[in-house]
Design a protein around this motif. Sequence first.
Motif, short mmCIF file in Angstrom:
data_model
loop_
_atom_site.label_atom_id
_atom_site.label_comp_id
_atom_site.label_asym_id
_atom_site.label_seq_id
_atom_site.Cartn_x
_atom_site.Cartn_y
_atom_site.Cartn_z
N LEU A 185 0.76 -1.16 -0.18
CA LEU A 185 0.05 0.17 -0.15
C LEU A 185 0.82 1.22 -0.06
CD1 LEU A 185 -2.83 -1.05 2.52
CD2 LEU A 185 -3.13 -0.54 0.18
N VAL A 186 1.83 1.23 0.69
CA VAL A 186 2.89 2.51 0.73
C VAL A 186 3.57 2.82 -0.67
CG1 VAL A 186 5.17 3.20 1.65
CG2 VAL A 186 3.31 2.10 3.13
N VAL A 187 3.85 1.61 -1.22
CA VAL A 187 4.47 1.81 -2.63
C VAL A 187 3.32 2.37 -3.53
CG1 VAL A 187 5.50 0.39 -4.53
CG2 VAL A 187 6.36 0.23 -2.12
N HIS A 188 2.34 1.86 -3.52
CA HIS A 188 1.20 2.08 -4.31
C HIS A 188 0.80 3.50 -4.34
CE1 HIS A 188 -2.47 1.89 -6.81
NE2 HIS A 188 -3.10 2.38 -5.70
N LEU A 189 0.58 3.96 -3.05
CA LEU A 189 0.09 5.26 -2.63
C LEU A 189 1.14 6.50 -3.11
CD1 LEU A 189 -1.41 4.71 0.69
CD2 LEU A 189 -2.68 5.07 -1.32
#
Length: 88
Positions: free
Chosen positions: A48-52
């Motif tokens: 999620l961190v990488v995606h956001l």
Amino acid sequence: MTANDTGTDRATAEAIAEFLEGRLGAAVPHDQDLFASGLVSSLFAMELVVHLEGVFGIAITGSDLKLDNFRTVESMTALVDRLRASDA
């Protein structure tokens, strides 16, 4: 989400919800705790961190890297909006 949300907040929330739906195979209410419900793990939180960061052009570092910021679509939306505002 609250009645004070802007169109951008809704667009951000919808983009996050669409990503989650695609990865989890089911729609997720914006206020559902993803970790307590067992839908996601701490490893998925890193995804999620990488995606956001990639989608919204933000850097999530330091004290922002805590599970509470990724528990719900609402909390992720608030994080993204806050980081975007601090970059502006």
